[in-house]
Design a protein around this motif. Structure first.
Motif, PDB file in Angstrom:
ATOM      1  N   SER A   7      13.649   5.028 -11.834  1.00  0.00           N
ATOM      2  CA  SER A   7      14.924   4.466 -12.277  1.00  0.00           C
ATOM      3  C   SER A   7      14.690   3.562 -13.483  1.00  0.00           C
ATOM      4  O   SER A   7      14.362   4.061 -14.553  1.00  0.00           O
ATOM      5  CB  SER A   7      15.582   3.691 -11.126  1.00  0.00           C
ATOM      6  N   THR A   8      14.826   2.225 -13.315  1.00  0.00           N
ATOM      7  CA  THR A   8      14.613   1.281 -14.405  1.00  0.00           C
ATOM      8  C   THR A   8      13.839   0.074 -13.890  1.00  0.00           C
ATOM      9  O   THR A   8      14.214  -0.523 -12.884  1.00  0.00           O
ATOM     10  CB  THR A   8      15.956   0.790 -14.992  1.00  0.00           C
ATOM     11  N   VAL A   9      12.747  -0.262 -14.586  1.00  0.00           N
ATOM     12  CA  VAL A   9      11.965  -1.460 -14.268  1.00  0.00           C
ATOM     13  C   VAL A   9      11.826  -2.273 -15.550  1.00  0.00           C
ATOM     14  O   VAL A   9      11.449  -1.738 -16.599  1.00  0.00           O
ATOM     15  CB  VAL A   9      10.567  -1.114 -13.706  1.00  0.00           C
ATOM     16  N   ILE A  10      12.137  -3.581 -15.444  1.00  0.00           N
ATOM     17  CA  ILE A  10      11.961  -4.516 -16.555  1.00  0.00           C
ATOM     18  C   ILE A  10      10.994  -5.592 -16.081  1.00  0.00           C
ATOM     19  O   ILE A  10      11.253  -6.268 -15.088  1.00  0.00           O
ATOM     20  CB  ILE A  10      13.296  -5.154 -16.972  1.00  0.00           C
ATOM     21  N   ASN A  70       0.853  -1.188   0.000  1.00  0.00           N
ATOM     22  CA  ASN A  70       0.000   0.000   0.000  1.00  0.00           C
ATOM     23  C   ASN A  70       0.886   1.233   0.000  1.00  0.00           C
ATOM     24  O   ASN A  70       2.088   1.142  -0.177  1.00  0.00           O
ATOM     25  CB  ASN A  70      -0.952  -0.016   1.201  1.00  0.00           C
ATOM     26  N   GLY A  71       0.309   2.384   0.225  1.00  0.00           N
ATOM     27  CA  GLY A  71       1.025   3.651   0.134  1.00  0.00           C
ATOM     28  C   GLY A  71       0.695   4.285  -1.199  1.00  0.00           C
ATOM     29  O   GLY A  71       0.119   3.665  -2.089  1.00  0.00           O
ATOM     30  N   MET A  72       1.053   5.566  -1.375  1.00  0.00           N
ATOM     31  CA  MET A  72       0.784   6.227  -2.649  1.00  0.00           C
ATOM     32  C   MET A  72       1.412   5.422  -3.781  1.00  0.00           C
ATOM     33  O   MET A  72       0.812   5.209  -4.821  1.00  0.00           O
ATOM     34  CB  MET A  72       1.312   7.643  -2.660  1.00  0.00           C
ATOM     35  N   TYR A  73       2.663   4.987  -3.568  1.00  0.00           N
ATOM     36  CA  TYR A  73       3.327   4.053  -4.457  1.00  0.00           C
ATOM     37  C   TYR A  73       3.614   2.824  -3.616  1.00  0.00           C
ATOM     38  O   TYR A  73       4.362   2.902  -2.650  1.00  0.00           O
ATOM     39  CB  TYR A  73       4.642   4.604  -4.997  1.00  0.00           C
ATOM     40  N   GLY A  74       3.044   1.679  -3.948  1.00  0.00           N
ATOM     41  CA  GLY A  74       3.302   0.479  -3.168  1.00  0.00           C
ATOM     42  C   GLY A  74       4.775   0.137  -3.149  1.00  0.00           C
ATOM     43  O   GLY A  74       5.371  -0.124  -2.119  1.00  0.00           O
ATOM     44  N   ILE A  75       5.399   0.160  -4.344  1.00  0.00           N
ATOM     45  CA  ILE A  75       6.834  -0.082  -4.481  1.00  0.00           C
ATOM     46  C   ILE A  75       7.423   1.131  -5.185  1.00  0.00           C
ATOM     47  O   ILE A  75       6.996   1.498  -6.273  1.00  0.00           O
ATOM     48  CB  ILE A  75       7.116  -1.351  -5.307  1.00  0.00           C
ATOM     49  N   GLY A  76       8.409   1.749  -4.549  1.00  0.00           N
ATOM     50  CA  GLY A  76       9.106   2.888  -5.147  1.00  0.00           C
ATOM     51  C   GLY A  76      10.477   2.452  -5.630  1.00  0.00           C
ATOM     52  O   GLY A  76      11.299   2.009  -4.833  1.00  0.00           O
ATOM     53  N   VAL A  77      10.727   2.532  -6.936  1.00  0.00           N
ATOM     54  CA  VAL A  77      12.026   2.181  -7.505  1.00  0.00           C
ATOM     55  C   VAL A  77      12.771   3.490  -7.734  1.00  0.00           C
ATOM     56  O   VAL A  77      12.465   4.230  -8.662  1.00  0.00           O
ATOM     57  CB  VAL A  77      11.878   1.383  -8.818  1.00  0.00           C
ATOM     58  N   ILE A  78      13.742   3.766  -6.845  1.00  0.00           N
ATOM     59  CA  ILE A  78      14.440   5.055  -6.906  1.00  0.00           C
ATOM     60  C   ILE A  78      15.908   4.922  -7.306  1.00  0.00           C
ATOM     61  O   ILE A  78      16.594   5.920  -7.435  1.00  0.00           O
ATOM     62  CB  ILE A  78      14.306   5.823  -5.575  1.00  0.00           C
ATOM     63  N   GLY A  79      16.386   3.694  -7.494  1.00  0.00           N
ATOM     64  CA  GLY A  79      17.766   3.473  -7.919  1.00  0.00           C
ATOM     65  C   GLY A  79      17.932   2.053  -8.407  1.00  0.00           C
ATOM     66  O   GLY A  79      17.157   1.168  -8.068  1.00  0.00           O
ATOM     67  N   GLY A  80      18.955   1.819  -9.219  1.00  0.00           N
ATOM     68  CA  GLY A  80      19.209   0.481  -9.724  1.00  0.00           C
ATOM     69  C   GLY A  80      18.148   0.043 -10.722  1.00  0.00           C
ATOM     70  O   GLY A  80      17.362   0.847 -11.221  1.00  0.00           O
ATOM     71  N   THR A  81      18.150  -1.256 -10.993  1.00  0.00           N
ATOM     72  CA  THR A  81      17.186  -1.852 -11.918  1.00  0.00           C
ATOM     73  C   THR A  81      16.393  -2.917 -11.185  1.00  0.00           C
ATOM     74  O   THR A  81      16.970  -3.802 -10.569  1.00  0.00           O
ATOM     75  CB  THR A  81      17.912  -2.500 -13.123  1.00  0.00           C
ATOM     76  N   MET A  82      15.079  -2.823 -11.239  1.00  0.00           N
ATOM     77  CA  MET A  82      14.217  -3.873 -10.703  1.00  0.00           C
ATOM     78  C   MET A  82      13.721  -4.698 -11.884  1.00  0.00           C
ATOM     79  O   MET A  82      13.056  -4.178 -12.779  1.00  0.00           O
ATOM     80  CB  MET A  82      13.031  -3.315  -9.920  1.00  0.00           C
ATOM     81  N   VAL A 121      13.051   4.457 -17.034  1.00  0.00           N
ATOM     82  CA  VAL A 121      12.952   3.513 -18.151  1.00  0.00           C
ATOM     83  C   VAL A 121      12.072   2.358 -17.707  1.00  0.00           C
ATOM     84  O   VAL A 121      12.297   1.768 -16.653  1.00  0.00           O
ATOM     85  CB  VAL A 121      14.343   2.991 -18.560  1.00  0.00           C
ATOM     86  N   LEU A 122      11.068   2.029 -18.522  1.00  0.00           N
ATOM     87  CA  LEU A 122      10.176   0.912 -18.243  1.00  0.00           C
ATOM     88  C   LEU A 122      10.093   0.044 -19.492  1.00  0.00           C
ATOM     89  O   LEU A 122       9.727   0.520 -20.563  1.00  0.00           O
ATOM     90  CB  LEU A 122       8.776   1.403 -17.866  1.00  0.00           C
ATOM     91  N   GLU A 123      10.445  -1.237 -19.325  1.00  0.00           N
ATOM     92  CA  GLU A 123      10.344  -2.202 -20.418  1.00  0.00           C
ATOM     93  C   GLU A 123       9.438  -3.336 -19.967  1.00  0.00           C
ATOM     94  O   GLU A 123       9.695  -3.980 -18.956  1.00  0.00           O
ATOM     95  CB  GLU A 123      11.723  -2.759 -20.770  1.00  0.00           C
ATOM     96  N   ILE A 124       8.371  -3.576 -20.725  1.00  0.00           N
ATOM     97  CA  ILE A 124       7.429  -4.649 -20.402  1.00  0.00           C
ATOM     98  C   ILE A 124       7.479  -5.678 -21.519  1.00  0.00           C
ATOM     99  O   ILE A 124       7.171  -5.382 -22.666  1.00  0.00           O
ATOM    100  CB  ILE A 124       6.002  -4.104 -20.216  1.00  0.00           C
ATOM    101  N   ASN A 125       7.904  -6.902 -21.149  1.00  0.00           N
ATOM    102  CA  ASN A 125       8.003  -8.002 -22.105  1.00  0.00           C
ATOM    103  C   ASN A 125       6.912  -9.040 -21.898  1.00  0.00           C
ATOM    104  O   ASN A 125       6.776  -9.957 -22.703  1.00  0.00           O
ATOM    105  CB  ASN A 125       9.373  -8.662 -21.981  1.00  0.00           C
ATOM    106  N   GLY A 126       6.172  -8.935 -20.822  1.00  0.00           N
ATOM    107  CA  GLY A 126       5.116  -9.889 -20.510  1.00  0.00           C
ATOM    108  C   GLY A 126       4.442  -9.512 -19.209  1.00  0.00           C
ATOM    109  O   GLY A 126       4.799  -8.532 -18.567  1.00  0.00           O
TER     110      GLY A 126
END
Length: 176
Positions: free
Chosen positions: A70-73, A37-49, A93-98
């Motif tokens: 940051s970057t989410v794949i 929960n939260g405004m953003y359940g998961i915050g990606v602020i560095g690195g690559t998830m 950067v957001l890349e969705i492959n599936g």
């Protein structure tokens, strides 16, 4: 770092209404259920998830399941957000492959105005299932979405032929 919860569930309730999980370094998620929960359940602020699987569910009234700075794949997984599954900020950067994306406001049978992915830029989609048509700007070159069983599925566009100079028209059909 790799998280592989198998069939287990990680449930986090954030009283500050910001983030349940903050990602600052590279993280790969293989499996498990994540209730956030939260405004953003998961915050990606560095690195690559990198998400290779798992179920991600909004446990409260969060606006965005994942906020990306940051970057989410995303290679696979199920994403069940409230307003939006992933919000991609301007320089991210957001890349969705599936994966399968739904929101509480708009699942594959609904008629509401929430979005599975919200962004201004930085999004490339090469696969996945979405509750609404995917914006053309998000689709990778050569990819399209098609309505299948009430959801829009993204896949590589299979061009059979392009007729630029037809040579025969018979019975209402044109062939080359």
């Amino acid at each position: 770092t790799t998280w592989d919860l198998g069939n287990d569930t990680l449930s986090i309730y954030d009283l500050t209404d910001n983030y349940s999980i903050v990602v600052k370094d590279d993280l790969t998620i293989k499996s498990g259920t994540y209730l956030v929960n939260g405004m953003y359940g998961i915050g990606v602020i560095g690195g690559t998830m990198t998400i290779d699987g798992g179920v991600f569910q909004a446990a409260g009234d969060n606006d965005y399941l994942i906020g990306n700075w940051s970057t989410v794949i995303v290679n696979d997984g199920e994403f069940e957000g409230q307003y939006s599954c992933i919000n991609n900020t301007d320089k991210a950067v957001l890349e969705i492959n599936g994966g399968k994306f739904t929101t509480a406001e708009f699942d594959c049978t609904g008629e509401y105005e929430s979005e599975a992915v919200t962004a201004n830029k930085g999004v490339t989609i090469k696969g996945g299932s979405f509750p609404k048509e995917v914006y053309d700007d998000y689709l990778a070159d050569g990819y399209c979405d098609a309505l299948e069983d009430g959801c829009y599925v993204v896949a590589i566009h299979n061009y059979h032929a392009v007729v630029t100079d037809p040579t025969c028209t018979e019975g209402g059909y044109t062939t080359n």
